[in-house]
Design a protein around this motif. Structure first.
Motif, PDB file in Angstrom:
ATOM      1  N   GLU A   1       0.813  -1.096   0.055  1.00  0.00           N
ATOM      2  CA  GLU A   1      -0.062   0.000  -0.010  1.00  0.00           C
ATOM      3  C   GLU A   1       0.830   1.209   0.058  1.00  0.00           C
ATOM      4  OE1 GLU A   1      -2.629  -0.378   3.438  1.00  0.00           O
ATOM      5  OE2 GLU A   1      -0.703  -0.341   4.840  1.00  0.00           O
ATOM      6  N   ASP A   2       0.269   2.315  -0.515  1.00  0.00           N
ATOM      7  CA  ASP A   2       0.881   3.484  -0.476  1.00  0.00           C
ATOM      8  C   ASP A   2       2.216   3.743  -1.317  1.00  0.00           C
ATOM      9  OD1 ASP A   2      -1.196   4.490   1.190  1.00  0.00           O
ATOM     10  OD2 ASP A   2      -0.179   3.997   3.024  1.00  0.00           O
TER      11      ASP A   2
ATOM     12  N   CYS B   1      -3.448  -1.792  -2.398  1.00  0.00           N
ATOM     13  CA  CYS B   1      -4.219  -0.706  -2.105  1.00  0.00           C
ATOM     14  C   CYS B   1      -3.479   0.769  -2.343  1.00  0.00           C
ATOM     15  CB  CYS B   1      -5.157  -0.705  -1.074  1.00  0.00           C
ATOM     16  SG  CYS B   1      -4.324  -1.042   0.591  1.00  0.00           S
ATOM     17  N   ASN B   2      -4.474   1.781  -2.768  1.00  0.00           N
ATOM     18  CA  ASN B   2      -3.781   3.282  -2.482  1.00  0.00           C
ATOM     19  C   ASN B   2      -2.662   3.547  -3.372  1.00  0.00           C
ATOM     20  OD1 ASN B   2      -6.010   3.519  -0.857  1.00  0.00           O
ATOM     21  ND2 ASN B   2      -4.761   2.974   0.957  1.00  0.00           N
TER      22      ASN B   2
ATOM     23  N   ASN C   1      -8.810   0.917  -4.778  1.00  0.00           N
ATOM     24  CA  ASN C   1      -8.353   2.527  -4.635  1.00  0.00           C
ATOM     25  C   ASN C   1      -7.104   2.732  -5.359  1.00  0.00           C
ATOM     26  OD1 ASN C   1     -10.780   2.952  -3.398  1.00  0.00           O
ATOM     27  ND2 ASN C   1      -9.720   2.831  -1.270  1.00  0.00           N
TER      28      ASN C   1
END
Length: 402
Positions: A132-133, A154-155, A178
């Motif tokens: 993520e991120d 995600c993200n 996302n």
């Protein structure tokens, strides 16, 4: 002689059914527990397992150039934080690497930073991880036979980026959530399989001949933006009246058999094997249990609302019925047991697919089959033993010549 022959035949049959390879000797494996992945990699040799203890590891530009297994205690508790690196957190450059039970997070949101990059490698497995991120969650570059499974990405700007001669990779049973540009972005690569994933607020881009669905009745992926299509028909052409948990229209000229509800993958350990039970439903699933008397129990969170539906794929090696009509599906609501509605049962060579409906106030579903794999094996040995005894007696009587 007959007695020895009987014993030998039984032993061979037992080994065959229990999958014990002849002459197999397990190789020794060094297990390294560490609080620094870089330090552990320096100590490790090919074939070793690195176990990361729970905690947050602020490390980046970690080069994996040995064939090792990197395993966290749990993906929620074992976290590698890139501390906003502009490069990458983990770079895999060797075949046969496994990464499992980790969270990889927090690269710079500028430039081309990566959570994990797989570069000129093969037979790499990412299992039960969170990425993520990051700009690129996972980048697969000139690499083949990579498997990403049971993970959450995600993200990110691009969740999974596949390019430059990357073929025959598998992305299965993941939550891709996302991702601002694309959940999966494929550029001029062929032979990749992307199935049984949940795409939530994430589009895809694909240039190349890749597989986004398996043949009916297995199906493809779940796309939460696919709200225009309905499920009024079933069949490989979706032209027979009735629901099957597959939407009637394909998604984006890619997925011919998109799922109607989110996809869950439950892994069941049985008879020294791991089986995937694939579930798709609009209910909130708490857990799933397999009971050895050929029963699957699905526990739900009881709610008020529209009719519930469930589509479940069960491996035939785990459970099967000699006749599809022998499958039974019940749901429990307010202590009362009721038969599921609109039951549709389909099959292919590997699995049985059941679609059914029920009240959303149900808190439990029971799926019962005719046989389990263990029962079949037990019956096989009983019948085989009886036949051997019979032939032994007939040989003694002189009725059968050898």
């Amino acid at each position: 002689m007959i007695r020895n022959l009987t014993v030998i035949v039984l032993i061979i049959l037992m080994l065959q059914f229990l999958n014990f390879p002849f002459g197999y000797v397990s190789s020794p494996q060094v297990i390294i527990e560490s609080k620094s992945l870089k330090e552990a990699l320096e100590k490790a040799n090919d074939g070793d397992t690195i176990i990361l203890l729970p905690g947050v590891y602020f490390e980046r530009e970690i080069d994996v150039n040995k064939s090792v297994r990197i395993v966290g205690k749990s993906r929620e508790e074992t976290i590698i934080d890139g501390n906003e690196t502009e490069q990458y957190i983990i770079k895999i450059m060797r075949e046969g690497v496994l990464i499992e039970n980790l969270t990889i997070r927090n690269t710079s949101r500028e430039g081309w930073s990566k959570g994990i990059i797989i570069y000129k490698a093969a037979n790499v497995t990412l299992r039960n991880i969170i990425v993520e991120d990051s700009i690129y969650g996972v980048e697969i570059w000139d690499s083949s036979f990579v498997t990403i499974t049971n993970s959450r990405i995600c993200n990110c700007t691009r969740g999974v980026y596949i390019h430059d001669e990357s073929f025959n990779n598998r992305i299965l049973y993941n939550m891709i959530l996302n991702c601002a540009e694309n959940g999966i972005h494929i550029e001029y690569c062929d032979g990749n399989i992307i199935c049984y994933n949940n795409f939530i607020n994430s589009s895809v881009f694909s240039l190349g001949d890749n597989t986004w669905f398996l043949q009916y009745p297995a199906g493809g992926n779940y796309w939460n933006g696919n709200i225009k299509s309905v499920d009024n028909y079933w069949g490989s052409y979706q032209n027979i009246s009735g629901s099957d948990g597959i939407l009637d229209e394909e998604y984006g000229n890619l997925d011919k058999y998109p799922y109607k509800g989110p996809i869950y993958n439950f892994q069941v350990a049985y008879d020294q094997k791991i089986f995937d039970i694939i579930l798709s439903t609009n209910s909130i699933v708490k857990n799933l249990h397999f009971i050895e008397n050929s029963t699957i129990v699905i526990n739900l969170e009881s709610t008020d609302g529209e009719s519930g539906f469930c589509r479940v794929a069960i491996p035939k090696e785990l459970m099967f019925c000699s006749n599809l009509s022998l499958w039974q599906v019940y749901y429990v609501m307010n202590g009362q047991v009721k038969e599921a509605d609109n039951l549709l049962i389909l099959e292919d060579a590997n699995a049985t697919y059941l679609y059914f409906e029920y009240s959303q106030r149900a808190n439990e579903i029971k799926i019962i089959s005719e046989f389990s794999s263990r029962l079949v094996i037990t019956l096989f040995f009983i019948i085989t033993g009886a036949l051997l005894i019979y032939f032994k007696r007939e040989i003694k009587k002189g009725k059968i010549l050898i």
